[in-house]
Scaffold this active site. Structure first.
Site: not given
Ligand code: 13P
Length: 266
Positions: A16-18, A108, A110, A181, A187, A226, A247-248
């Site tokens: 997930n590149w956000k 998600h 977010e 999640e 994050g 994470s 994510g990251g």
């Molecule tokens: P991180 O891997 O950066 O914690 O993000 C997880 C995430 O929100 C994937 O959708």
């Protein structure tokens, strides 16, 4: 096979590149993932599906430059509950399929947190996406205060039960993937322990089994929060964890492919 037999379920690793990467950067990252993909899954190519979720503006690039044979799944980070109409700023499920995008991430944290998406909004999106035949990744997970008050299981089950309130049995199939999640792990560098994650996955699977029978219990359940190359193997070893929403670490091709390699058993 028992319902908790991990070997029976397909693994997924989805990046997930956000809200990251300009188009030229997205092109470079997608190309690097595609270039290393076959090598990363070589140990067991049919056991893991790999996907990326760039921004809407880079999805077309990813579609045009995707490796042949659908080896890399392409996801939007959001989708509308409506197919079309006067909904400024939205993109409907069939529009994604029409553009060559395979699926969408729904609910998600977010989107729930920053954009006030409610459990009911998520339910409408889930129903629409599954009905349209979109590959769907439904996200659920609790905030820190809920985990600290030890009510995380009922919180997540309540998210699930509202999300599926309008979904009929006929739409429960391989197009549905669930991602647990925990918000406190996103994050933050603070990953759920394998025991914490797999306990929640078992509760989710049990609820899916009660609601939708063995087809529900057989859905792949991913962990997100994470995930890094260093912790992926430990999480998978805990059982009931069928891959990752990353994510990251997905913003770097090498670390994303390391996680993919681990999920493929390489
Ligand atoms: P991180 O891997 O950066 O914690 O993000 C997880 C995430 O929100 C994937 O959708």
């Amino acid at each position: 096979m028992t319902e908790t037999d991990t070997a029976a379920r397909l693994r997924w690793v989805i990046g997930n590149w956000k809200q990251n990467k300009l188009r030229f950067e997205a092109r470079e990252l997608a190309d690097a993932v595609a270039a290393g993909l076959m090598n990363a899954i070589a140990a067991n190519p049919s056991s893991v599906n790999v996907g990326i979720a760039p921004t809407f503006l880079s999805l077309d690039l990813a579609v045009r430059h995707a490796p042949p044979g659908g080896a890399l799944w392409l996801f939007a980070q959001n989708v509308a509950a409506q197919e079309s109409g006067a909904f400024t700023g939205e993109v409907g499920p069939t529009m994604l399929l029409d553009a060559g995008v395979n699926g969408a991430i729904i609910g998600h944290s977010e989107r729930r947190g920053h954009f006030r998406e409610t459990d009911h909004d998520v339910a409408r999106k889930l129903q629409a996406a599954l009905a349209a035949g979109v590959q769907t990744v439904l996200c659920i997970g609790e905030p820190l205060e809920i985990r600290e008050s030890a009510t995380h299981e009922s919180y997540v089950i309540s998210q699930l039960s509202t999300a599926f309130s309008n979904v009929s049995h006929e739409h429960i199939n391989e197009r549905l993937v669930i991602a647990y999640e925990p918000i406190w792990a996103i994050g933050t560098g603070k990953v759920a322990t394998p025991t914490e994650a797999s306990a929640m996955h078992r509760s989710i699977r049990a609820w899916m089994g009660e609601r939708f029978g063995s087809t529900g219990a057989g859905r792949s359940i991913l962990y997100g929060g994470s995930v890094k190359p260093a912790n992926a193997a430990g999480l998978l070893a805990a059982g009931d964890i069928d891959g990752f929403l990353v994510g990251g670490a997905s913003l770097d091709a090498a670390s994303f492919l390391d996680i993919v390699r681990t999920a493929a058993g390489g």
